[in-house]
Design a protein around this motif. Structure first.
Motif, PDB file in Angstrom:
ATOM      1  N   GLN A  63       0.832  -1.211   0.000  1.00  0.00           N
ATOM      2  CA  GLN A  63       0.000   0.000   0.000  1.00  0.00           C
ATOM      3  C   GLN A  63       0.865   1.259   0.000  1.00  0.00           C
ATOM      4  O   GLN A  63       0.526   2.251  -0.631  1.00  0.00           O
ATOM      5  N   GLY A  64       1.988   1.215   0.705  1.00  0.00           N
ATOM      6  CA  GLY A  64       2.898   2.353   0.735  1.00  0.00           C
ATOM      7  C   GLY A  64       3.464   2.665  -0.636  1.00  0.00           C
ATOM      8  O   GLY A  64       3.535   3.827  -1.042  1.00  0.00           O
ATOM      9  N   VAL A  65       3.845   1.627  -1.372  1.00  0.00           N
ATOM     10  CA  VAL A  65       4.363   1.823  -2.736  1.00  0.00           C
ATOM     11  C   VAL A  65       3.275   2.392  -3.630  1.00  0.00           C
ATOM     12  O   VAL A  65       3.507   3.341  -4.388  1.00  0.00           O
ATOM     13  N   PHE A  66       2.074   1.842  -3.550  1.00  0.00           N
ATOM     14  CA  PHE A  66       0.971   2.351  -4.371  1.00  0.00           C
ATOM     15  C   PHE A  66       0.661   3.810  -4.031  1.00  0.00           C
ATOM     16  O   PHE A  66       0.384   4.621  -4.919  1.00  0.00           O
ATOM     17  N   PHE A  67       0.709   4.164  -2.753  1.00  0.00           N
ATOM     18  CA  PHE A  67       0.448   5.547  -2.341  1.00  0.00           C
ATOM     19  C   PHE A  67       1.546   6.475  -2.869  1.00  0.00           C
ATOM     20  O   PHE A  67       1.262   7.563  -3.374  1.00  0.00           O
ATOM     21  N   LEU A  68       2.796   6.045  -2.772  1.00  0.00           N
ATOM     22  CA  LEU A  68       3.914   6.835  -3.291  1.00  0.00           C
ATOM     23  C   LEU A  68       3.760   7.055  -4.787  1.00  0.00           C
ATOM     24  O   LEU A  68       3.934   8.180  -5.281  1.00  0.00           O
ATOM     25  N   LEU A  69       3.431   6.014  -5.531  1.00  0.00           N
ATOM     26  CA  LEU A  69       3.233   6.142  -6.972  1.00  0.00           C
ATOM     27  C   LEU A  69       2.090   7.095  -7.285  1.00  0.00           C
ATOM     28  O   LEU A  69       2.169   7.896  -8.222  1.00  0.00           O
ATOM     29  N   TRP A  70       1.018   7.030  -6.520  1.00  0.00           N
ATOM     30  CA  TRP A  70      -0.139   7.911  -6.707  1.00  0.00           C
ATOM     31  C   TRP A  70       0.264   9.373  -6.509  1.00  0.00           C
ATOM     32  O   TRP A  70      -0.071  10.229  -7.325  1.00  0.00           O
ATOM     33  N   ILE A  71       1.012   9.641  -5.444  1.00  0.00           N
ATOM     34  CA  ILE A  71       1.484  11.009  -5.179  1.00  0.00           C
ATOM     35  C   ILE A  71       2.379  11.494  -6.318  1.00  0.00           C
ATOM     36  O   ILE A  71       2.215  12.615  -6.826  1.00  0.00           O
ATOM     37  N   LEU A  72       3.325  10.668  -6.732  1.00  0.00           N
ATOM     38  CA  LEU A  72       4.242  11.057  -7.793  1.00  0.00           C
ATOM     39  C   LEU A  72       3.519  11.262  -9.122  1.00  0.00           C
ATOM     40  O   LEU A  72       3.848  12.175  -9.886  1.00  0.00           O
ATOM     41  N   TYR A  73       2.519  10.439  -9.395  1.00  0.00           N
ATOM     42  CA  TYR A  73       1.719  10.600 -10.618  1.00  0.00           C
ATOM     43  C   TYR A  73       1.045  11.968 -10.624  1.00  0.00           C
ATOM     44  O   TYR A  73       1.125  12.703 -11.606  1.00  0.00           O
ATOM     45  N   TYR A  74       0.387  12.316  -9.520  1.00  0.00           N
ATOM     46  CA  TYR A  74      -0.300  13.599  -9.458  1.00  0.00           C
ATOM     47  C   TYR A  74       0.663  14.780  -9.360  1.00  0.00           C
ATOM     48  O   TYR A  74       0.291  15.913  -9.667  1.00  0.00           O
ATOM     49  N   ALA A  75       1.908  14.512  -8.993  1.00  0.00           N
ATOM     50  CA  ALA A  75       2.925  15.564  -8.973  1.00  0.00           C
ATOM     51  C   ALA A  75       3.555  15.745 -10.357  1.00  0.00           C
ATOM     52  O   ALA A  75       4.366  16.645 -10.553  1.00  0.00           O
ATOM     53  N   GLY A  76       3.187  14.861 -11.303  1.00  0.00           N
ATOM     54  CA  GLY A  76       3.659  15.023 -12.672  1.00  0.00           C
ATOM     55  C   GLY A  76       4.808  14.129 -13.087  1.00  0.00           C
ATOM     56  O   GLY A  76       5.424  14.360 -14.134  1.00  0.00           O
ATOM     57  N   ALA A  77       5.118  13.106 -12.322  1.00  0.00           N
ATOM     58  CA  ALA A  77       6.204  12.192 -12.676  1.00  0.00           C
ATOM     59  C   ALA A  77       5.908  11.507 -14.007  1.00  0.00           C
ATOM     60  O   ALA A  77       4.755  11.222 -14.334  1.00  0.00           O
ATOM     61  N   SER A  78       6.942  11.220 -14.764  1.00  0.00           N
ATOM     62  CA  SER A  78       6.791  10.570 -16.062  1.00  0.00           C
ATOM     63  C   SER A  78       6.411   9.101 -15.890  1.00  0.00           C
ATOM     64  O   SER A  78       6.683   8.495 -14.851  1.00  0.00           O
ATOM     65  N   GLN A  79       5.812   8.557 -16.927  1.00  0.00           N
ATOM     66  CA  GLN A  79       5.481   7.140 -16.924  1.00  0.00           C
ATOM     67  C   GLN A  79       6.743   6.294 -16.747  1.00  0.00           C
ATOM     68  O   GLN A  79       6.737   5.318 -15.998  1.00  0.00           O
ATOM     69  N   LYS A  80       7.814   6.690 -17.407  1.00  0.00           N
ATOM     70  CA  LYS A  80       9.061   5.935 -17.320  1.00  0.00           C
ATOM     71  C   LYS A  80       9.562   5.875 -15.876  1.00  0.00           C
ATOM     72  O   LYS A  80       9.949   4.813 -15.393  1.00  0.00           O
ATOM     73  N   SER A  81       9.532   6.997 -15.171  1.00  0.00           N
ATOM     74  CA  SER A  81      10.018   6.996 -13.790  1.00  0.00           C
ATOM     75  C   SER A  81       9.077   6.233 -12.866  1.00  0.00           C
ATOM     76  O   SER A  81       9.530   5.534 -11.958  1.00  0.00           O
ATOM     77  N   LEU A  82       7.772   6.326 -13.088  1.00  0.00           N
ATOM     78  CA  LEU A  82       6.810   5.591 -12.264  1.00  0.00           C
ATOM     79  C   LEU A  82       6.981   4.079 -12.448  1.00  0.00           C
ATOM     80  O   LEU A  82       7.004   3.325 -11.471  1.00  0.00           O
ATOM     81  N   VAL A  83       7.103   3.647 -13.688  1.00  0.00           N
ATOM     82  CA  VAL A  83       7.275   2.222 -13.969  1.00  0.00           C
ATOM     83  C   VAL A  83       8.596   1.728 -13.387  1.00  0.00           C
ATOM     84  O   VAL A  83       8.661   0.652 -12.785  1.00  0.00           O
ATOM     85  N   GLY A  84       9.653   2.525 -13.543  1.00  0.00           N
ATOM     86  CA  GLY A  84      10.952   2.140 -12.991  1.00  0.00           C
ATOM     87  C   GLY A  84      10.915   1.991 -11.489  1.00  0.00           C
ATOM     88  O   GLY A  84      11.450   1.026 -10.933  1.00  0.00           O
ATOM     89  N   LEU A  85      10.263   2.932 -10.819  1.00  0.00           N
ATOM     90  CA  LEU A  85      10.152   2.866  -9.370  1.00  0.00           C
ATOM     91  C   LEU A  85       9.305   1.665  -8.941  1.00  0.00           C
ATOM     92  O   LEU A  85       9.656   0.946  -8.009  1.00  0.00           O
ATOM     93  N   TYR A  86       8.211   1.440  -9.639  1.00  0.00           N
ATOM     94  CA  TYR A  86       7.342   0.292  -9.347  1.00  0.00           C
ATOM     95  C   TYR A  86       8.136  -1.015  -9.452  1.00  0.00           C
ATOM     96  O   TYR A  86       8.099  -1.860  -8.554  1.00  0.00           O
ATOM     97  N   ARG A  87       8.877  -1.154 -10.538  1.00  0.00           N
ATOM     98  CA  ARG A  87       9.664  -2.381 -10.742  1.00  0.00           C
ATOM     99  C   ARG A  87      10.770  -2.532  -9.718  1.00  0.00           C
ATOM    100  O   ARG A  87      11.119  -3.642  -9.336  1.00  0.00           O
ATOM    101  N   LYS A  88      11.328  -1.420  -9.281  1.00  0.00           N
ATOM    102  CA  LYS A  88      12.386  -1.471  -8.269  1.00  0.00           C
ATOM    103  C   LYS A  88      11.840  -1.871  -6.900  1.00  0.00           C
ATOM    104  O   LYS A  88      12.457  -2.645  -6.169  1.00  0.00           O
ATOM    105  N   LEU A  89      10.668  -1.358  -6.548  1.00  0.00           N
ATOM    106  CA  LEU A  89      10.109  -1.575  -5.213  1.00  0.00           C
ATOM    107  C   LEU A  89       9.245  -2.827  -5.100  1.00  0.00           C
ATOM    108  O   LEU A  89       9.144  -3.423  -4.023  1.00  0.00           O
ATOM    109  N   ILE A  90       8.590  -3.201  -6.180  1.00  0.00           N
ATOM    110  CA  ILE A  90       7.698  -4.370  -6.173  1.00  0.00           C
ATOM    111  C   ILE A  90       8.090  -5.244  -7.354  1.00  0.00           C
ATOM    112  O   ILE A  90       7.773  -4.938  -8.484  1.00  0.00           O
ATOM    113  N   ARG A  91       8.764  -6.317  -7.079  1.00  0.00           N
ATOM    114  CA  ARG A  91       9.158  -7.239  -8.163  1.00  0.00           C
ATOM    115  C   ARG A  91       8.344  -8.490  -8.098  1.00  0.00           C
ATOM    116  O   ARG A  91       8.019  -9.017  -7.132  1.00  0.00           O
TER     117      ARG A  91
END
Length: 91
Positions: A63-91
């Motif tokens: 849930q923490g990873v999903f919340f972080l991704l949600w915040i970063l998405y709404y802050a304007g993070a790129s798809q590439k950075s969101l996917v990279g972070l997701y893959r790094k934190l949740i494999r």
């Protein structure tokens, strides 16, 4: 956790359907467009989803990873950075 999104064909087409350029957060993006043309109703009952990530990584981390991704998405993070972070934190 997880949820299901049921949309009539009429509303789906009226809001332009899924943005196929999005790899992650596509549900959040379409929800914002659906809200402009229709309202939401919470249906009674349950949706069965996979608990694999929660079992593998734990509820709080997942849930923490999903919340972080949600915040970063709404802050304007790129798809590439969101996917990279997701893959790094949740494999």
């Amino acid at each position: 956790g997880d949820q299901g999104l049921f949309v009539t064909r009429e509303i789906f087409e009226k809001c332009g359907g899924y943005n196929e350029d999005l790899v992650i957060m596509e549900d959040q993006e379409i929800i914002s467009r659906i809200k402009k043309v229709s309202s939401f109703v919470v249906l009674p009952g349950f949706v069965t989803t996979s608990a694999r990530r929660y079992l593998q990584h734990g509820i709080y981390k997942t849930q923490g990873v999903f919340f972080l991704l949600w915040i970063l998405y709404y802050a304007g993070a790129s798809q590439k950075s969101l996917v990279g972070l997701y893959r790094k934190l949740i494999r």
